[in-house]
Scaffold this motif. Structure first.
Motif, PDB file in Angstrom:
ATOM      1  N   GLN A 190      50.707  26.210  30.143  1.00  0.00           N
ATOM      2  CA  GLN A 190      49.709  26.938  30.124  1.00  0.00           C
ATOM      3  C   GLN A 190      49.367  27.485  31.579  1.00  0.00           C
ATOM      4  O   GLN A 190      49.519  27.056  32.563  1.00  0.00           O
ATOM      5  N   ASN A 191      49.060  28.906  31.630  1.00  0.00           N
ATOM      6  CA  ASN A 191      48.837  29.470  32.898  1.00  0.00           C
ATOM      7  C   ASN A 191      47.178  29.603  33.059  1.00  0.00           C
ATOM      8  O   ASN A 191      46.404  29.531  32.118  1.00  0.00           O
ATOM      9  N   TYR A 192      46.946  29.702  34.410  1.00  0.00           N
ATOM     10  CA  TYR A 192      45.507  29.801  35.065  1.00  0.00           C
ATOM     11  C   TYR A 192      45.293  30.842  35.850  1.00  0.00           C
ATOM     12  O   TYR A 192      46.350  31.290  36.503  1.00  0.00           O
ATOM     13  N   THR A 193      44.198  31.470  35.822  1.00  0.00           N
ATOM     14  CA  THR A 193      43.735  32.332  37.013  1.00  0.00           C
ATOM     15  C   THR A 193      42.378  32.123  37.331  1.00  0.00           C
ATOM     16  O   THR A 193      41.875  31.425  36.517  1.00  0.00           O
ATOM     17  N   VAL A 194      42.137  32.800  38.385  1.00  0.00           N
ATOM     18  CA  VAL A 194      40.576  32.783  38.928  1.00  0.00           C
ATOM     19  C   VAL A 194      39.939  33.952  38.488  1.00  0.00           C
ATOM     20  O   VAL A 194      40.342  35.319  38.920  1.00  0.00           O
ATOM     21  N   ARG A 195      38.825  34.093  37.575  1.00  0.00           N
ATOM     22  CA  ARG A 195      38.095  35.199  37.212  1.00  0.00           C
ATOM     23  C   ARG A 195      37.179  35.330  38.292  1.00  0.00           C
ATOM     24  O   ARG A 195      36.301  34.788  38.612  1.00  0.00           O
ATOM     25  N   LEU A 196      37.224  36.657  39.044  1.00  0.00           N
ATOM     26  CA  LEU A 196      36.402  36.851  40.416  1.00  0.00           C
ATOM     27  C   LEU A 196      35.179  37.859  39.941  1.00  0.00           C
ATOM     28  O   LEU A 196      34.040  37.260  40.344  1.00  0.00           O
ATOM     29  N   LYS A 254      42.010  24.219  44.749  1.00  0.00           N
ATOM     30  CA  LYS A 254      41.876  24.343  46.228  1.00  0.00           C
ATOM     31  C   LYS A 254      41.483  25.329  46.751  1.00  0.00           C
ATOM     32  O   LYS A 254      40.888  25.547  47.946  1.00  0.00           O
ATOM     33  N   LEU A 255      41.990  26.632  46.371  1.00  0.00           N
ATOM     34  CA  LEU A 255      41.631  28.051  46.781  1.00  0.00           C
ATOM     35  C   LEU A 255      40.423  28.381  46.394  1.00  0.00           C
ATOM     36  O   LEU A 255      39.943  29.397  46.863  1.00  0.00           O
ATOM     37  N   LEU A 256      39.887  27.973  45.076  1.00  0.00           N
ATOM     38  CA  LEU A 256      38.689  28.398  44.705  1.00  0.00           C
ATOM     39  C   LEU A 256      37.391  28.365  45.548  1.00  0.00           C
ATOM     40  O   LEU A 256      36.737  29.620  45.565  1.00  0.00           O
ATOM     41  N   PRO A 257      36.989  27.600  46.377  1.00  0.00           N
ATOM     42  CA  PRO A 257      36.007  27.712  47.597  1.00  0.00           C
ATOM     43  C   PRO A 257      36.476  28.836  48.507  1.00  0.00           C
ATOM     44  O   PRO A 257      35.167  29.591  48.793  1.00  0.00           O
ATOM     45  N   ALA A 284      33.064  33.034  40.907  1.00  0.00           N
ATOM     46  CA  ALA A 284      34.414  32.857  40.599  1.00  0.00           C
ATOM     47  C   ALA A 284      34.717  31.574  39.756  1.00  0.00           C
ATOM     48  O   ALA A 284      33.869  30.589  40.409  1.00  0.00           O
ATOM     49  N   TYR A 285      35.363  31.545  38.808  1.00  0.00           N
ATOM     50  CA  TYR A 285      35.773  30.456  37.999  1.00  0.00           C
ATOM     51  C   TYR A 285      37.223  30.470  37.612  1.00  0.00           C
ATOM     52  O   TYR A 285      37.675  31.518  37.363  1.00  0.00           O
ATOM     53  N   ILE A 286      37.775  29.324  37.398  1.00  0.00           N
ATOM     54  CA  ILE A 286      39.164  29.163  36.849  1.00  0.00           C
ATOM     55  C   ILE A 286      39.067  29.191  35.379  1.00  0.00           C
ATOM     56  O   ILE A 286      38.436  28.743  34.630  1.00  0.00           O
ATOM     57  N   GLN A 287      40.133  30.067  34.655  1.00  0.00           N
ATOM     58  CA  GLN A 287      39.982  30.000  33.119  1.00  0.00           C
ATOM     59  C   GLN A 287      41.583  30.272  32.815  1.00  0.00           C
ATOM     60  O   GLN A 287      42.373  30.683  33.609  1.00  0.00           O
TER      61      GLN A 287
END
Length: 93
Positions: A19-25, A73-76, A85-88
């Protein structure tokens, strides 16, 4: 028949495991305004941000990765500019 079913089951479990993840900004109506906000990031983070336009709106997201822990870790850092912003999960491409 059994061999084919077993092969399909194994292949589907491999695909699901990767599964791949990204941060939706953010989503902006005007791409130029979005770019000005993205420019607030330091160069290292700015390189990971990509955009695309669809139906008159420009979407900002990070490069897809399988390493969800790193995104956490990078989300903040991403939230300093884009508060919501959130991870999806993303589809494999």
């Amino acid at each position: 028949m059994f061999r084919t079913l077993l092969t399909l089951t194994l292949l589907s479990s491999i695909v699901l495991a990767s599964q791949n993840y990204t941060v939706r900004l953010a989503v902006y109506k005007h791409a130029s305004k979005l770019q000005k906000v993205i420019d607030q990031y330091p160069p290292a983070l700015k390189e990971t941000v990509k955009t695309y336009t669809r139906k008159g709106h420009t979407y900002a997201y990070t490069l897809p990765t399988q390493d969800k822990a790193t995104l956490k870790k990078l989300l903040p850092a991403y939230k300093k500019v884009f508060k919501d912003a959130y991870i999806q999960p993303t589809r494999l491409k």
